[in-house]
Design an enzyme around this catalytic site. Structure first.
Site, short mmCIF file in Angstrom:
data_model
loop_
_atom_site.label_atom_id
_atom_site.label_comp_id
_atom_site.label_asym_id
_atom_site.label_seq_id
_atom_site.Cartn_x
_atom_site.Cartn_y
_atom_site.Cartn_z
N ALA A 46 1.95 11.08 -30.11
CA ALA A 46 3.23 10.42 -30.37
C ALA A 46 3.08 9.27 -31.35
CB ALA A 46 3.83 9.92 -29.06
N CYS A 53 -7.30 17.07 -36.60
CA CYS A 53 -7.17 18.42 -37.14
C CYS A 53 -8.07 19.39 -36.39
CB CYS A 53 -7.57 18.44 -38.61
SG CYS A 53 -6.51 17.50 -39.70
N GLU A 55 -10.19 21.53 -37.58
CA GLU A 55 -11.56 21.60 -38.12
C GLU A 55 -12.43 20.50 -37.54
OE1 GLU A 55 -8.62 21.58 -39.64
OE2 GLU A 55 -8.80 22.23 -41.73
N CYS A 86 -7.68 19.55 -44.88
CA CYS A 86 -7.23 18.29 -45.48
C CYS A 86 -8.44 17.52 -46.03
CB CYS A 86 -6.48 17.44 -44.44
SG CYS A 86 -7.56 16.58 -43.28
N CYS A 89 -10.96 16.17 -43.39
CA CYS A 89 -11.83 17.22 -42.85
C CYS A 89 -12.88 17.64 -43.87
CB CYS A 89 -11.00 18.42 -42.40
SG CYS A 89 -10.05 18.08 -40.90
N1 THU Z 1 -3.90 19.99 -39.80
C1 THU Z 1 -5.08 20.56 -39.40
O1 THU Z 1 -5.28 20.80 -38.20
N2 THU Z 1 -6.01 20.85 -40.34
C2 THU Z 1 -5.86 20.57 -41.68
O2 THU Z 1 -6.81 20.61 -42.42
C3 THU Z 1 -4.52 20.26 -42.18
C4 THU Z 1 -3.61 19.64 -41.18
C5 THU Z 1 -2.90 19.67 -38.77
C6 THU Z 1 -2.71 18.20 -38.54
C7 THU Z 1 -1.30 18.16 -37.99
O3 THU Z 1 -1.36 18.39 -36.59
C8 THU Z 1 -0.62 19.35 -38.64
O4 THU Z 1 -1.64 20.17 -39.15
C9 THU Z 1 0.34 18.98 -39.76
O5 THU Z 1 -0.27 18.16 -40.67
#
Ligand code: THU
Length: 129
Positions: A46, A53, A55, A86, A89
């Site tokens: 929240a 993420c 990864e 991202c 990561c």
């Molecule tokens: N997200 C990931 O899990 N991995 C990435 O490399 C890109 C983004 C997730 C983070 C968030 O929970 C959602 O995707 C939207 O950004």
């Protein structure tokens, strides 16, 4: 494990994603050099910034269990686009596995292959310190 099996594990993790805010599920399956596989999903919060993420969930699970040698990671999403990691990561991947193979999947299960060097050229690592 075959590439297809690794990708399937990443896809299965989509259902574990905790995504009440973005509604954007991501699943990951990280294969170690010895064949051990760690999975992960994204886990939101929240307060937004504590979100992790998929990864990094998989990588941190592995490192905390004593595994640091990684061969490849499959990343699954449900959208039309291939789910690429991202920047944060990518940097975490760089720390442990500069030669990591990154397999990005789209919602149809199609795969696009990258090396981490392609995704993070001229990346920062301990050699700079
Ligand atoms: N997200 C990931 O899990 N991995 C990435 O490399 C890109 C983004 C997730 C983070 C968030 O929970 C959602 O995707 C939207 O950004």
């Amino acid at each position: 494990m075959t590439e297809k099996e690794l990708c399937q594990k990443a896809i299965e993790m989509l259902d574990r994603a905790y995504i009440p805010y973005s509604h954007f599920p991501v699943g990951a399956a990280l294969e170690c050099v010895d064949g051990t596989v760690f999975t992960g999903c994204n886990i939101e919060n929240a307060s937004y910034t504590p979100t992790i993420c998929a990864e990094r969930t998989a990588i941190f699970k592995a490192v905390s269990e004593g595994y640091r040698d990684f061969k490849r990671i499959a990343i699954a999403g449900r959208s039309e686009d291939f789910c690429v990691p991202c920047g944060v990561c990518r940097q975490v991947m760089k720390e442990f596995a500069p030669d990591l193979e990154v397999i990005c999947l789209n919602g149809k299960g199609e795969a696009k292959h990258f090396t981490l060097n392609e995704l993070l050229p001229y990346g920062f690592d301990s050699s700079w310190l």
